[in-house]
Design a protein around this motif. Structure first.
Motif, short mmCIF file in Angstrom:
data_model
loop_
_atom_site.label_atom_id
_atom_site.label_comp_id
_atom_site.label_asym_id
_atom_site.label_seq_id
_atom_site.Cartn_x
_atom_site.Cartn_y
_atom_site.Cartn_z
N SER A 1 44.60 36.06 42.69
CA SER A 1 44.07 37.26 43.29
C SER A 1 42.50 37.67 43.36
N ASN B 1 40.22 40.77 43.47
CA ASN B 1 38.97 42.04 44.26
C ASN B 1 40.99 43.40 44.06
N THR B 2 42.02 42.89 43.12
CA THR B 2 42.96 44.07 43.03
C THR B 2 42.72 44.56 41.40
N MET B 3 43.81 45.66 41.42
CA MET B 3 43.60 46.39 39.91
C MET B 3 44.41 45.57 38.84
N GLN B 4 45.29 44.66 39.21
CA GLN B 4 46.24 43.85 38.04
C GLN B 4 46.21 42.38 38.63
#
Length: 217
Positions: free
Chosen positions: A108, A110-113
């Motif tokens: 992933s 640039n994702t929060m998770q």
């Protein structure tokens, strides 16, 4: 060996509905999320492949870290109850060699998770299915094997042949009530030149409500 056919009817002929096909897929690792199994990469299509056509089933999942996991997958031919088939050799239904690595993955960005997305497509250059029927894919971590530990996940799909003709009639006049809460389905199955000795034992009919396998009857 006697051949058993499964006839699958969904609620298409009763009610058209929308949503993802909820075939019985199982996850055994709490770090694995979002297991999806579909045909031709389309999540609205059920994981059913027509034998002889250029179709594929896609199995994908997320592992909730950026740590690379080397996964190994095994394909199994199953009976109508999703138990591994007995009485046939692996070489009868499998083209290629079992125990191949999952090589398609993407981290992933640039994702929060954070997570890593893994994807497996069948058939592929290493593995193909020779017979129609039910199949399951079991994914293990490298170093584990089918006889040594539980799998990380299990995905199920079907390969079918258009060997019979089916017609059906739906009525609200049932053996239970009249135009009330139930519907009754009458089926006619034409099996042509297909060798059938005992239809009551060799055919199984599954009826799914709203395309959900947990409602099968």
């Amino acid at each position: 060996m006697a051949r058993r056919c499964t006839i699958l009817l969904t609620s298409w002929f009763l009610l058209l509905s929308c949503g993802v096909w909820a075939q019985e897929q199982r996850v055994f690792d709490k770090t694995v999320r979002t297991l999806q199994v579909c045909a031709d990469g389309n999540p609205t299509l059920p994981p059913w492949l027509s034998q002889g056509k250029h179709q594929h089933v896609e199995v994908s999942w997320d592992q909730m870290s950026h740590d690379y996991q080397r996964y190994i997958y095994y394909v199994y031919h199953c009976d109508a109850d999703w138990q591994v088939s007995e009485g046939i050799f692996e070489s009868d239904w499998l083209a290629g060699t079992n125990g191949q690595p999952v090589e398609d993955y993407e981290k992933s960005f640039n994702t929060m998770q954070i997570y890593t997305h893994y994807r497996l497509t069948l058939p592929n250059k290493d593995v193909g299915m020779l017979l129609s029927g039910n199949y399951c894919v079991r994914v293990y971590r490298d170093g584990d094997g089918p006889d040594e530990s539980d799998p990380v996940l299990e995905a199920r799909f079907c390969v079918y042949e258009n060997s019979v003709s089916i017609s059906q009639q739906v009525s609200g006049n049932t053996d239970i009530d009249f135009n009330d809460h139930h519907q009754q389905v009458t089926l006619r199955v034409g099996y042509g030149s297909l060798r059938v000795v005992n239809p009551a034992q060799e055919f199984r009919v599954l009826v799914l409500q709203n395309r959900r396998w947990d409602t099968k009857a």
